[in-house]
Scaffold this active site. Structure first.
Site, PDB file in Angstrom:
ATOM      1  N   TYR A   1      62.551  36.326 -36.813  1.00 30.24           N
ATOM      2  CA  TYR A   1      63.096  37.642 -37.171  1.00 30.24           C
ATOM      3  C   TYR A   1      63.800  38.276 -35.973  1.00 30.24           C
ATOM      4  O   TYR A   1      63.279  38.284 -34.859  1.00 30.24           O
ATOM      5  CB  TYR A   1      61.978  38.575 -37.627  1.00 30.24           C
ATOM      6  CG  TYR A   1      61.379  38.195 -38.958  1.00 30.24           C
ATOM      7  CD1 TYR A   1      62.158  38.232 -40.122  1.00 30.24           C
ATOM      8  CD2 TYR A   1      60.056  37.807 -39.053  1.00 30.24           C
ATOM      9  CE1 TYR A   1      61.607  37.898 -41.356  1.00 30.24           C
ATOM     10  CE2 TYR A   1      59.493  37.473 -40.278  1.00 30.24           C
ATOM     11  CZ  TYR A   1      60.282  37.519 -41.427  1.00 30.24           C
ATOM     12  OH  TYR A   1      59.734  37.190 -42.628  1.00 30.24           O
TER      13      TYR A   1
ATOM     14  N   LYS B   1      29.480  48.339 -31.453  1.00 32.81           N
ATOM     15  CA  LYS B   1      30.302  49.032 -32.459  1.00 32.81           C
ATOM     16  C   LYS B   1      31.490  48.142 -32.845  1.00 32.81           C
ATOM     17  O   LYS B   1      31.781  47.156 -32.165  1.00 32.81           O
ATOM     18  CB  LYS B   1      30.776  50.373 -31.908  1.00 32.81           C
ATOM     19  CG  LYS B   1      31.557  50.276 -30.623  1.00 32.81           C
ATOM     20  CD  LYS B   1      31.626  51.628 -29.906  1.00 32.81           C
ATOM     21  CE  LYS B   1      32.450  51.505 -28.640  1.00 32.81           C
ATOM     22  NZ  LYS B   1      32.355  52.696 -27.802  1.00 32.81           N
TER      23      LYS B   1
END
Ligand SMILES: *Cc1c(COP(=O)(O)O)cnc(C)c1O
Length: 366
Positions: free
Chosen positions: A256, A35
């Site tokens: 940042y 999956k």
């Protein structure tokens, strides 16, 4: 040329890990769980590397169609069954096996006219304590008899909530007890074990095992140390390159928020990989990134992340890596840095990182 980032998928590592499952569960058939684009590794790589599995287990019927178009003739299991009644004909054409987990799906199968000429293999899902999908033990036997009467080939299936840890409820032992009592005298093949049960609960394998994460070489617990002795190989190597280098002075801050502050003069490598590639933004300072040819003797070295991961880049401490330069190749995870280590430093598990590798990252099947 593209950005230097690349996910290399090693098909012989897939084959190796599948062989490990065979060795651990020699009496069982294998549903290779693919999956989520084979946990981010691409369906193409999975059918190549896992071709000797007995069957593939996945979620979307469209992916089953694709597998058949590629020539896959082995079995296919739809792990959550059908989502809509109008998929019955297609599922039959594609010769899919179906999980059945709720009353609505039972009714679709009872009313299905095509059942007369080609009944499905049904993996009837019991909720033995996880309380996600499946029938409670009190309903299970009735549903079993109804589907049996409708002509379907039945298998007993359940899923463990805690096969990767001890002292957690519901335990594998408790779920096994509920399962065995409920299916007593209903003779049909069984399917129970995910990777964790294959690795650690050898009494709970059943006729069909359902390994996922171990086929990709990562740990069900999220901790690499737990599978170190299982001799699995990481299938994906996520590579990129250093695209710039900054020389910092004491007191300079990086990126940042200025999360990291240099305490001495240092070199920092800027790597072309960020959270838009699927690298976790929550990776803490100290998360390892492997730099090849980093030292004077040409060896590779683990260099810690310093500063916050941004969308397209991350930054690493090159103080111990004098030979690292623009163009140096780095491994974000793979053979040198287990994906589980990056996950642990980011408050998650390897599963999530592998599945989240972004579509913009090119995949190369080796
Ligand atoms: C995803 C899944 C698996 C595989 O689990 P792993 O922990 O990756 O081995 C097995 N069974 C079911 C029903 C699943 O949904």
């Amino acid at each position: 040329m593209n950005r230097p980032i690349l996910a290399s998928i090693h098909t012989e590592a897939f084959q190796h890990n599948l062989n490990r499952v065979r060795a651990l569960a020699p009496e069982s058939k294998i549903w290779a769980v693919i999956k989520a684009r084979a946990y981010g590794h691409s369906f193409n790589a999975a059918i190549e590397g896992l071709a000797s599995t007995d069957g593939f287990a996945l979620l979307d019927i469209e992916d089953a169609r694709w597998l058949r178009q590629q020539g896959w003739e082995g079995r296919i299991l739809l792990l959550e069954g059908l989502f809509h009644e109008n998929e019955l004909d297609l599922a039959q054409q594609l010769d899919c096996d179906l999980v059945v987990h709720c009353e609505t799906q039972v009714q679709w199968l009872e009313h299905f006219e095509g059942k007369a000429h080609m009944p499905f293999n049904v993996f009837l899902k019991m909720n033995s304590g996880m309380n996600r999908l499946g029938f409670k033990p009190s309903q299970y036997r009735t549903v079993y008899h109804r589907l049996h009467a409708a002509g379907y080939h039945l298998h007993h299936m359940t899923h463990f909530a805690n096969a990767d840890q001890v002292d957690q409820q519901p335990s594998v032992g408790k779920q096994m007890e509920v399962f065995s009592q409920t299916i007593e005298d209903l003779d049909a093949p069984t399917s129970l074990a995910n990777s964790a049960a294959i690795l650690w609960h050898r009494n709970a394998l059943g006729d069909w095992v359902r390994p996922g994460i171990m086929l990709y070489g990562a740990s069900p617990t999220g901790k690499f140390a737990d599978i170190e002795h299982a001799n699995l190989r990481s299938v994906m190597q996520l590579h990129s390159e250093i695209i710039d280098i900054q020389e910092l002075n004491p007191g300079d801050r990086i990126g940042y928020g200025g999360r990291y502050e240099a305490t001495e003069a240092m070199r920092v490598g800027i790597v072309a990989c960020g959270y838009a590639d699927g690298y976790p933004r929550h990776a803490k300072d100290g998360t390892p990134v492997w730099v090849f040819n980093a030292t004077d003797d040409g060896a590779g070295l683990s260099c810690p992340i310093v500063g916050r991961v941004s969308m397209d880049m991350l930054t690493i401490d090159l103080r111990n890596a004098p030979k690292a330069k623009i163009g140096s190749v780095v491994e974000l995870w793979g053979d040198q840095v287990p994906v589980d280590e990056v996950a642990q430093m980011s408050g998650t598990i390897g599963y999530e990182l592998l599945c989240a590798v972004a579509p913009r990252v090119p995949v190369s099947i080796k």
